[in-house]
Design an enzyme around this catalytic site. Sequence first.
Site, PDB file in Angstrom:
ATOM      1  N   LYS A  66     -45.569  50.325  39.187  1.00  0.00           N
ATOM      2  CA  LYS A  66     -44.971  50.803  37.685  1.00  0.00           C
ATOM      3  C   LYS A  66     -46.362  50.748  36.889  1.00  0.00           C
ATOM      4  CE  LYS A  66     -42.811  51.225  33.805  1.00  0.00           C
ATOM      5  NZ  LYS A  66     -42.478  52.323  33.797  1.00  0.00           N
ATOM      6  N   CYS A 151     -47.044  60.802  30.704  1.00  0.00           N
ATOM      7  CA  CYS A 151     -45.761  59.996  30.169  1.00  0.00           C
ATOM      8  C   CYS A 151     -45.221  60.790  28.940  1.00  0.00           C
ATOM      9  CB  CYS A 151     -45.810  58.433  30.115  1.00  0.00           C
ATOM     10  SG  CYS A 151     -44.328  57.843  29.729  1.00  0.00           S
ATOM     11  N   LYS A 186     -52.061  62.348  37.930  1.00  0.00           N
ATOM     12  CA  LYS A 186     -50.362  62.846  37.955  1.00  0.00           C
ATOM     13  C   LYS A 186     -50.606  63.366  36.672  1.00  0.00           C
ATOM     14  CE  LYS A 186     -45.908  60.882  38.214  1.00  0.00           C
ATOM     15  NZ  LYS A 186     -45.173  59.765  38.419  1.00  0.00           N
ATOM     16  N   GLY A 238     -34.724  63.273  39.143  1.00  0.00           N
ATOM     17  CA  GLY A 238     -33.635  63.512  40.263  1.00  0.00           C
ATOM     18  C   GLY A 238     -33.614  65.011  40.662  1.00  0.00           C
ATOM     19  N   GLY A 264     -40.427  64.948  42.473  1.00  0.00           N
ATOM     20  CA  GLY A 264     -39.559  65.732  41.757  1.00  0.00           C
ATOM     21  C   GLY A 264     -38.111  66.067  42.482  1.00  0.00           C
TER      22      GLY A 264
HETATM   23  C1  LIG Z   1     -36.846  54.909  35.240  1.00  0.00           C
HETATM   24  C2  LIG Z   1     -38.267  55.872  35.413  1.00  0.00           C
HETATM   25  C3  LIG Z   1     -39.456  55.127  35.271  1.00  0.00           C
HETATM   26  C4  LIG Z   1     -40.581  55.947  35.395  1.00  0.00           C
HETATM   27  N1  LIG Z   1     -41.998  55.451  35.312  1.00  0.00           N
HETATM   28  C5  LIG Z   1     -43.017  55.821  35.448  1.00  0.00           C
HETATM   29  C6  LIG Z   1     -44.643  55.577  35.132  1.00  0.00           C
HETATM   30  O1  LIG Z   1     -44.400  54.254  34.835  1.00  0.00           O
HETATM   31  N2  LIG Z   1     -45.303  55.964  35.495  1.00  0.00           N
HETATM   32  C7  LIG Z   1     -45.355  57.154  36.067  1.00  0.00           C
HETATM   33  O2  LIG Z   1     -46.400  58.000  36.267  1.00  0.00           O
HETATM   34  N3  LIG Z   1     -44.105  57.897  36.192  1.00  0.00           N
HETATM   35  C8  LIG Z   1     -43.383  57.103  35.932  1.00  0.00           C
HETATM   36  N4  LIG Z   1     -41.931  58.052  36.134  1.00  0.00           N
HETATM   37  C9  LIG Z   1     -41.894  59.227  36.853  1.00  0.00           C
HETATM   38  C10 LIG Z   1     -41.458  59.033  38.361  1.00  0.00           C
HETATM   39  O3  LIG Z   1     -42.707  58.760  38.982  1.00  0.00           O
HETATM   40  C11 LIG Z   1     -41.543  60.562  38.950  1.00  0.00           C
HETATM   41  O4  LIG Z   1     -42.781  61.302  38.522  1.00  0.00           O
HETATM   42  C12 LIG Z   1     -40.229  61.370  38.513  1.00  0.00           C
HETATM   43  O5  LIG Z   1     -39.147  60.507  38.409  1.00  0.00           O
HETATM   44  C13 LIG Z   1     -40.102  62.704  39.194  1.00  0.00           C
HETATM   45  O6  LIG Z   1     -39.502  62.173  40.566  1.00  0.00           O
HETATM   46  P1  LIG Z   1     -37.849  62.005  40.934  1.00  0.00           P
HETATM   47  O7  LIG Z   1     -37.352  63.226  40.565  1.00  0.00           O
HETATM   48  O8  LIG Z   1     -38.186  61.877  42.402  1.00  0.00           O
HETATM   49  O9  LIG Z   1     -37.581  60.701  40.368  1.00  0.00           O
HETATM   50  C14 LIG Z   1     -40.852  57.247  36.027  1.00  0.00           C
HETATM   51  C15 LIG Z   1     -39.320  57.791  36.414  1.00  0.00           C
HETATM   52  C16 LIG Z   1     -38.364  57.032  36.147  1.00  0.00           C
HETATM   53  C17 LIG Z   1     -36.891  57.636  36.455  1.00  0.00           C
END
Ligand SMILES: Cc1cc2nc3c(=O)[nH]c(=O)nc-3n(C[C@H](O)[C@H](O)[C@H](O)COP(=O)(O)O)c2cc1C
Lengths: 330, 289
Positions: A66, A151, A186, A238, A264
């Site tokens: 995190k 973010c 990122k 998602g 993603g």
């Molecule tokens: C609940 C939640 C918290 C997240 N917190 C962070 C974070 O602290 N730092 C970050 O770089 N990305 C964060 N993300 C983004 C994810 O790392 C990822 O880039 C994004 O969810 C897209 O991937 P996915 O579709 O597989 O979830 C967060 C995503 C979710 C859903």
Amino acid sequence: MWQSRDNIYIIVSYRITMDADLSKLESNLGPLALKTPLIAASGTFGYGPEFENVTDLHFFGAITLKAVSLEPRPGNPYPRIVETPSGMLNCIGLENPGVDIFLSEKLPEACKYGIPLIANLVGDRIEDYRKLAEILDRESCLAALEINASCPNVDHGFLTFGANSAILGELVKSVREVTSIPLIAKLSPNVTDIVPLAKAARNAGADILNLSNTFLGMSICIDSRKSRLSRDYAGLSGRAIRPIALRIAHQVASSLEIPIIGTGGIYETTDALEFFIAGASAVSLGTVNFVHPNRAKDICLGILEYLDRKNTTLDRLIGSYEGPHACETF
Amino acid sequence: MKVPLSKSERQLLCEVVENVDLAPETPGHFRLTVDAPYIAENAAPGQFIHILPSSESDLLRRPISIMGIDSDSGIVTVLYRVIGEGTRLISQAEAGDKLDIIGPLGNGFPIITDKPAVLFGGGVGIPPLAFLLKKLVDSGKGVSVRIILGAREPELIICLEDFSKIGLKPDIYVESGLAEAKKLFGDKALSVHEGLITCAFDELSDSETKSGAVVYACGPIPMLKAVAYKSLNLGLDCYVSLENKLACGLGACLGCSIPVKNDDGDIHYERVCREGPVFNASRVAFDKM
Ligand SMILES: Cc1cc2nc3c(=O)[nH]c(=O)nc-3n(C[C@H](O)[C@H](O)[C@H](O)COP(=O)(O)O)c2cc1C
Ligand SMILES: Cc1cc2nc3c(=O)[nH]c(=O)nc-3n(C[C@H](O)[C@H](O)[C@H](O)COP(=O)(O)OP(=O)(O)OC[C@H]3O[C@@H](n4cnc5c(N)ncnc54)[C@H](O)[C@@H]3O)c2cc1C
Ligand code: FES
């Protein structure tokens, strides 16, 4: 059925031997040597222990922790999440206990799994990122630092760092100066053209790009006419975002030389394979962990089966995109 | 590298024993029992299980509180109300099907046996109280327990049979439909009233208030808020089981956090799925929810 037939077949066949030879999944992500090309995405996997006894952690080549900031951050008010078609919106707001507790409590706990760890850095100012990198540079169980310049859920997020090539370049350069650990940038997908940002990050010294973070979205309650969340906009993740994230990964991969983590909406083996073909050297799993916390295992086994069936290797697969579909007959 | 394909303990494919539609008595409610020895062995009252509604949909898991366990047979029971797509899909599971479940999760109710206990339940907050009640009674410490149930209408009062099995009759408060409620619950209830559940505080005995009863509450947030307010004003310890939207259920995503008071009056956030769902009511910043 979401799970492909191939997937089911492979799980059954490997169960018979009760163990899997993962050596074919070893992958080089620039300076990072990973045992598997799957990475847990920051913010979706806590610090690791949360998934103990639920997930076979060793199917992840690395775990991104995190986000961590210099000072503790309380995060955004309640409510922070809402489910949307094939995905979810979140505005967690980078809640974290700050780097001191990160070092004294969180990191030691995460280290015990022996899986390479990636710290995800956030700050309000370039100096914050630089100072964090200086502190974390000394941590031997961190395999890489990831600059979260993207973010969408905080006021100083992607608009400051993620949408302006010059500032992003300055940020990456400043962090690069103080650390020799592999550096991941990122990026935010919430820009018209991500390629100039990707170039700026690479030219400033990023070793790897993570493409990408969540997409800005919105959800309104039609009774109260208010947002369903504690902010107007929040980050969409998602399955819903996968085709866009894939396009972004491919755009960058075909424009510049740099190892890419595709992120993603990856839920299935076939999703991961698409990202490899588009040019990603590794992929991260985010939201899927909430639904199927052991999906990394299924995907690893699914990739092995595909490589066997196609008689190829992961290396050869990466970036092997063949271009638009040419329809020969109607 | 050879990696053993170990079995993950807390994520289980559980066979559905039965999934009973409780209509017509309680339309829209189902009682689900699953064969889940690990959960039955380890669960405490107030904890929940995180159910994947269907392996063929993309929906996030849905949290449902544990209502009962049988550690000998390894059976776990929950009771849920169908309100949207997730619970609708769960309601379609049939005996013999496998449900993908993680659990037991969260922190349950403290079992305090040296004070009288007053249990407040509303709607689908009632089932977990049956589990709590059993633990209090089974403690063998002779805890005096009173149960107070509330709902908008009589048909949302559930689990009476489960309480009477343990030999306890609840006091019932309905917002409307008093006559029907009296007819329905006459012999199964200690008393039936029209009004909000918090009216019950006026009926608490001196022994309950003076000896500092412990209040346990589970139900919708407005009810919990009101019960907490009344309890704390009377100087009673109060534990509430809170609901929120969950994603991971494991404490990883920080999506389910609710505001909790610091000692200095400021607030911080704690996770419903990890520090909760049961919180000491004096710590919850209800005014920020
Ligand atoms: C609940 C939640 C918290 C997240 N917190 C962070 C974070 O602290 N730092 C970050 O770089 N990305 C964060 N993300 C983004 C994810 O790392 C990822 O880039 C994004 O969810 C897209 O991937 P996915 O579709 O597989 O979830 C967060 C995503 C979710 C859903
Ligand atoms: C720890 C915990 C324990 C729970 N235990 C139980 C239980 O024992 N039995 C039970 O029936 N339910 C229980 N719930 C609530 C249950 O999880 C939700 O009802 C369920 O997730 C709804 O999913 P759905 O897809 O059917 O509805 P959704 O499609 O998610 O929601 C349909 C509509 O209902 C609203 N809604 C969703 N959840 C709630 C809620 N909790 N309260 C009020 N409105 C809501 C939504 O905003 C939407 O408008 C519990 C929740 C938590 C957090
Ligand atoms: S639901 Fe993810 S932390 Fe509680």
